[in-house]
Design a protein around this motif. Structure first.
Motif, PDB file in Angstrom:
ATOM      1  N   HIS A 138      -3.556  18.942 -16.732  1.00  0.00           N
ATOM      2  CA  HIS A 138      -2.097  19.084 -16.749  1.00  0.00           C
ATOM      3  C   HIS A 138      -1.644  20.536 -16.623  1.00  0.00           C
ATOM      4  O   HIS A 138      -0.496  20.798 -16.250  1.00  0.00           O
ATOM      5  N   GLU A 161       6.966  16.192 -11.418  1.00  0.00           N
ATOM      6  CA  GLU A 161       6.350  15.283 -12.392  1.00  0.00           C
ATOM      7  C   GLU A 161       6.639  13.844 -12.015  1.00  0.00           C
ATOM      8  O   GLU A 161       5.774  12.983 -12.075  1.00  0.00           O
ATOM      9  N   ARG A 162       7.880  13.622 -11.590  1.00  0.00           N
ATOM     10  CA  ARG A 162       8.325  12.269 -11.293  1.00  0.00           C
ATOM     11  C   ARG A 162       7.529  11.681 -10.125  1.00  0.00           C
ATOM     12  O   ARG A 162       6.950  10.610 -10.233  1.00  0.00           O
ATOM     13  N   GLN A 165       3.759  10.953 -10.790  1.00  0.00           N
ATOM     14  CA  GLN A 165       3.479   9.687 -11.461  1.00  0.00           C
ATOM     15  C   GLN A 165       3.680   8.502 -10.512  1.00  0.00           C
ATOM     16  O   GLN A 165       2.991   7.489 -10.611  1.00  0.00           O
ATOM     17  N   TRP A 166       4.608   8.645  -9.577  1.00  0.00           N
ATOM     18  CA  TRP A 166       4.814   7.575  -8.610  1.00  0.00           C
ATOM     19  C   TRP A 166       3.563   7.361  -7.757  1.00  0.00           C
ATOM     20  O   TRP A 166       3.200   6.223  -7.455  1.00  0.00           O
ATOM     21  N   ARG A 168       0.497   7.839  -8.543  1.00  0.00           N
ATOM     22  CA  ARG A 168      -0.518   7.143  -9.330  1.00  0.00           C
ATOM     23  C   ARG A 168      -0.162   5.672  -9.500  1.00  0.00           C
ATOM     24  O   ARG A 168      -1.028   4.802  -9.437  1.00  0.00           O
ATOM     25  N   THR A 182       6.776   0.846  -8.091  1.00  0.00           N
ATOM     26  CA  THR A 182       6.647   2.292  -7.979  1.00  0.00           C
ATOM     27  C   THR A 182       6.794   2.743  -6.527  1.00  0.00           C
ATOM     28  O   THR A 182       7.468   3.731  -6.236  1.00  0.00           O
ATOM     29  N   GLU A 235      -2.975  13.957  -4.209  1.00  0.00           N
ATOM     30  CA  GLU A 235      -3.739  13.255  -5.239  1.00  0.00           C
ATOM     31  C   GLU A 235      -5.236  13.538  -5.124  1.00  0.00           C
ATOM     32  O   GLU A 235      -5.920  13.734  -6.128  1.00  0.00           O
ATOM     33  N   ASP A 392      -7.244  11.610 -15.841  1.00  0.00           N
ATOM     34  CA  ASP A 392      -5.907  11.792 -16.404  1.00  0.00           C
ATOM     35  C   ASP A 392      -5.843  13.004 -17.325  1.00  0.00           C
ATOM     36  O   ASP A 392      -4.752  13.475 -17.650  1.00  0.00           O
TER      37      ASP A 392
END
Length: 398
Positions: A138, A161-162, A165-166, A168, A182, A235, A392
Motif C-alpha cells: 500500500h 484508490e477508487r 479497487q474496481w 480488482r 464493479t 495491476e 493484498d
C-alpha cells in the motif's frame, strides 16, 4: 483411460512454478489437462510457447458454436481485448492496436520517465519516514502504477484508490455479480471522463483519441479503449513490484550487487519479469483457442481446442535459460522472456512497465538497505481468485 490432471496445479511455495508443471515440462512440450470445465492443451516449453504465441491460428475467441461457460471476470477480460467474437476478433484487435500503439511509443514512455522517478522518490521518502512495520504494497507497489495510469489517461489522482479497487473487483472470479457490478462502475466512470475530455481536453491519451484525425470514434469506442488501458495498465505491474521485492529478499547476494551497481537494475527487472510467477501460477498462463489445426511435435491441436500457453514455465525452461530457476542479474545475453507475451498480442505497455520497475529497483534497497519482511514469508497470501493474482499486503520492516 488415464484421468486428466486439472489446472491450477498446487504450488507449496508463494513464488515459482508448481512441481507438477515442471514435471510435465520434462516429459514433453505439450500435454492434455482439464481446466475451467473443459479439456485443454497445456504447452510448457519455451520454444513451443513462443512459436504458438506468434501463430495467428491461436486466438482469444472460442470458435465453437457453444463456447464453454467462463466466469464473468474472464468474459470481461476477453471482451476488453476484442476477443469475444471469433468472426470480428482479428479486425477489431488490429484496430485497437492501431489506435493504442502510437500512444505507447518508446519516445512517449521515456518522456514520462522523469515523472515516474519523481513518484517513486516521493513514495519511498514517505515510506522511509514512517514507523515500521509498514505495508510496502500500500505504500509503494499499489500507488505507483495507479499514479502512472492516472497520468496517462488524465484521471484525477484523487480517484486512484477508487479505480484501483474496481480493477480488482472486475477480475474477481469468485463472485460473478460483484465482478459485473464493479465493471459497470468502471464503464460509467470512463464514459463520464470521456465526455468531460471532449469539452476540457488535456495532455493525455483519452484527449488524443478524441482528437484523432479521420476517426469516427464514438464516446463508447474511446471509453472501451480507456477501460482496457485502465484495467490492464497497472495491476500486473503492482504484482511485479511485490514479487520483485520477494525475489530480491530471497537472493541477498544479488540484492547486494544491485545496491552496489544500480546500473544493473534493468537486468534485475528482466529477471523479476521472467521469474515472477505467484502462487499456483494464475498470472503465468495465457488462454487461447485454435482456429485451425496446429501441429506441436507429434501432437495435433484441432480447430476449436482450448490451449493454455504456460509462459511462466517457459520462462523457467532450462533449454532457454541454463539454471533457469536461478535469479541472476549478470546473465549473459539471455533470450527474450515471455512475460509480456509475443506476437500479435505482445503487451503494448511493456516499455512503460519496464520504466516503472527500473525506477523502483534502482532505488528501493539503496533507500532502505535493511528492508525485510515483517512476517514469515509463508504467511504472505497470493490472491488466487483474481485473474491477475497479486498480493493484498506485503508487511515489511526496515
Amino acid at each position: 483411460m488415464k484421468e486428466l490432471l486439472s489446472l491450477p496445479f498446487e504450488n507449496p511455495d508463494i513464488i515459482g512454478i508448481a512441481p507438477q508443471m515442471l514435471a510435465l515440462q520434462k516429459e514433453g512440450p505439450i500435454a492434455k489437462v482439464r481446466t475451467a470445465g473443459e479439456d485443454a492443451w497445456l504447452v510448457t516449453r519455451y520454444d513451443e510457447v513462443r512459436t504458438l504465441l506468434a501463430d495467428r491460428r491461436l486466438r482469444l475467441s472460442d470458435p465453437k458454436p457453444q463456447p464453454s461457460a467462463k466466469s464473468a471476470a474472464r468474459n470481461f477480460m476477453v471482451a476488453l481485448m476484442a476477443g469475444d467474437d471469433h468472426e470480428t476478433e482479428p479486425t477489431r484487435h488490429a484496430q485497437m492496436r492501431a489506435l493504442l500503439v502510437p500512444r505507447f511509443s518508446t519516445r512517449r514512455m521515456r518522456l514520462m520517465k522523469t515523472r515516474i522517478e519523481h513518484h517513486v522518490d516521493e513514495l519511498l521518502d514517505q515510506l522511509a519516514a514512517s514507523t515500521p512495520p509498514a505495508d510496502l504494497h500500500h505504500a509503494l507497489s499499489f500507488p505507483l502504477p495507479t499514479m502512472v495510469v492516472c497520468d496517462l489517461l488524465g484521471v484525477p489522482l484523487a480517484d486512484r484508490e477508487r479505480f484501483g479497487q474496481w480493477a480488482r473487483g472486475t477480475f474477481d472470479q469468485s463472485d460473478n455479480q460483484h465482478s459485473a457490478n464493479t465493471f459497470q462502475q468502471v464503464v460509467d466512470y470512463m464514459m463520464e471522463l470521456v465526455a468531460r475530455k471532449r469539452t476540457e481536453p488535456g495532455d493525455d491519451l483519452l484527449s488524443e483519441l478524441i482528437a484523432e484525425k479521420g476517426s469516427a470514434l464514438s464516446d463508447a469506442d474511446i471509453a472501451h479503449l480507456g477501460n482496457a488501458v485502465l484495467l490492464f495498465g497497472y495491476e500486473t505491474t503492482i504484482a511485479r513490484i511485490d514479487l520483485g521485492v520477494l525475489l530480491l529478499l530471497r537472493n541477498p547476494a544479488q540484492r547486494a550487487l544491485l545496491v552496489e551497481k544500480p546500473e544493473l537494475a534493468p537486468a534485475a527487472v528482466e529477471e523479476i519479469l521472467r521469474l515472477g510467477v505467484g502462487g499456483n501460477g494464475s498470472n503465468a498462463l495465457i488462454p487461447r483457442y485454435a482456429h485451425g489445426d496446429i501441429t506441436v511435435g507429434e501432437t495435433v491441436i484441432r480447430t476449436g481446442d482450448a490451449v493454455m500457453l504456460a509462459i511462466g514455465a517457459a520462462n523457467y525452461d532450462d533449454r532457454a535459460y541454463p539454471g533457469g530457476e536461478l535469479f541472476d542479474v549478470t546473465r549473459h545475453k539471455p533470450k527474450s522472456h515471455l512475460a509480456f507475451g509475443h506476437g500479435a498480442r505482445h503487451c503494448i505497455g511493456r516499455t512503460l512497465a519496464r520504466i516503472e520497475l527500473t525506477a523502483v529497483f534502482e532505488r528501493l534497497f539503496r533507500k532502505l538497505p535493511d528492508l525485510r519482511l515483517a512476517v514469515p514469508e509463508e504467511s504472505v497470501r497470493w490472491q488466487e481468485h483474481r485473474i491477475t493474482g497479486g498480493f493484498d499486503e506485503l508487511p515489511v520492516t526496515f
